[in-house]
Design a protein around this motif. Structure first.
Motif, short mmCIF file in Angstrom:
data_model
loop_
_atom_site.label_atom_id
_atom_site.label_comp_id
_atom_site.label_asym_id
_atom_site.label_seq_id
_atom_site.Cartn_x
_atom_site.Cartn_y
_atom_site.Cartn_z
N ALA A 141 12.09 18.62 28.32
CA ALA A 141 12.29 18.53 29.77
C ALA A 141 11.48 19.59 30.51
O ALA A 141 10.84 19.30 31.53
N ALA A 142 11.49 20.82 30.00
CA ALA A 142 10.74 21.89 30.65
C ALA A 142 9.24 21.64 30.56
O ALA A 142 8.50 21.88 31.52
N ALA A 143 8.78 21.16 29.40
CA ALA A 143 7.35 20.91 29.22
C ALA A 143 6.84 19.81 30.14
O ALA A 143 5.73 19.91 30.69
N LYS A 190 1.41 18.98 10.43
CA LYS A 190 1.23 19.29 11.84
C LYS A 190 1.73 18.09 12.64
O LYS A 190 1.13 17.02 12.65
N LEU A 191 2.87 18.29 13.29
CA LEU A 191 3.54 17.21 14.01
C LEU A 191 2.96 17.03 15.40
O LEU A 191 2.59 18.00 16.06
N GLU A 192 2.90 15.78 15.85
CA GLU A 192 2.55 15.45 17.23
C GLU A 192 3.78 14.84 17.90
O GLU A 192 4.33 13.85 17.43
N TRP A 193 4.23 15.47 18.98
CA TRP A 193 5.36 14.94 19.76
C TRP A 193 4.86 14.61 21.15
O TRP A 193 4.72 15.49 22.00
N TRP A 194 4.57 13.32 21.36
CA TRP A 194 4.08 12.85 22.66
C TRP A 194 5.29 12.60 23.54
O TRP A 194 5.99 11.61 23.41
N ILE A 195 5.53 13.52 24.46
CA ILE A 195 6.77 13.48 25.23
C ILE A 195 6.71 12.54 26.43
O ILE A 195 7.72 12.35 27.12
#
Length: 271
Positions: free
Chosen positions: A96-98, A154-159
């Motif tokens: 949420a902050a990002a 190395k994880l990718e979290w596309w928010i």
């Protein structure tokens, strides 16, 4: 009740340092580094219970190939408060902050043999992974990493989006067997790696209780490290992406679910 808030002050960052020592039994990140990061696009979040800091997440800006993202470097929860969902709440607050800060992508690393972390990162949060880093941090002496190469996903979290799996065909499950003391072991994997390309989905076993296995048989853990390193590097090089960690109700292993990248469809969302 858990209160999660952004941390800014030197005093708050000192509390984070104290918690780092408790969680990892190693020297914490210097305050001059964390303070500079949070003043320049980084983010430090703290989780409090009755005024006591029991968890934190720390991230700083990253840049690669013309893209800016948030690098989520550390997340820790006090041992007395682990397994209570605090880590997930910190990640949700971080998302949420990002988003408010304008980020679309968060990245971080984790040990692919830590199935608990894999379940949170992939199955609960919706991250994906197609990057394997050998011995990412070199030799480490803390209780969780000592005596083992620090290989990492190395994880990718596309928010700003989620990924939907399109129709798939055949699936392949890499087998395992019991070793001594009724602990799981991967057999010769070379023959299995040659059979995967005709399958849309590949399931890769990992120990369900990695740290407990390490305490009983470190050589078996190293065997898991080297064989899964080969498996994941091979699958990633062939265009597969890790999208989930599927837990078995019984038995000593859980399974990573990897699919061919072209079978993933991104769907943008607003929250």
């Amino acid at each position: 009740m858990i209160e999660i808030r952004t941390l800014h002050t030197i005093h708050e960052l000192q509390l984070v340092q104290k918690l780092e020592k408790t969680v990892w039994e190693m020297e914490p990140i210097p305050i001059h580094q964390t303070a500079t990061a949070v003043r320049n696009g980084g983010l430090m979040l703290g989780a409090f219970i009755e005024g006591e800091l029991v968890g934190f997440s720390y991230s700083f800006p990253g840049y690669s190939d013309g893209n800016i993202y948030l690098c989520s470097h550390m997340l820790g929860v006090h041992p007395d408060y682990q397994h209570k969902g605090i880590g997930k709440k910190l990640k949700e607050a971080q998302k949420a902050a990002a988003l408010k800060m304008g980020y679309k992508l968060l990245t971080w690393t984790y040990d692919p043999l830590e199935s608990r972390n894999a379940y949170l990162n992939l199955s609960k949060l919706g991250g994906i992974c197609s990057t394997y880093i050998e011995n990412c941090y070199g030799d480490m002496d803390d209780s969780l990493n000592k005596g083992l190469p620090t290989d990492r996903f190395k994880l990718e979290w596309w928010i700003d989006r989620r990924f939907n799996l399109l129709d798939t065909g055949k699936a392949y499950r890499i087998p395992w067997e019991y070793a001594k003391k009724e602990m799981p072991k991967l057999a010769n994997i070379e023959s299995h790696l040659s059979e995967i390309e005709d399958h849309d989905i590949v399931f890769v076993p990992v120990p369900a209780f990695f740290q407990q296995m390490k305490q009983k048989d470190n050589m078996l853990v190293i065997d898991w490290r080297m064989k899964t390193r080969n498996i994941f590097q091979t699958l990633f090089s062939k265009g597969y992406v890790a999208i989930a960690l599927e837990k078995e109700q019984e038995g000593p292993v859980h399974y990573y679910k990897l699919v061919k990248r072209e079978l993933l469809e991104a769907e943008k969302h607003a929250n």
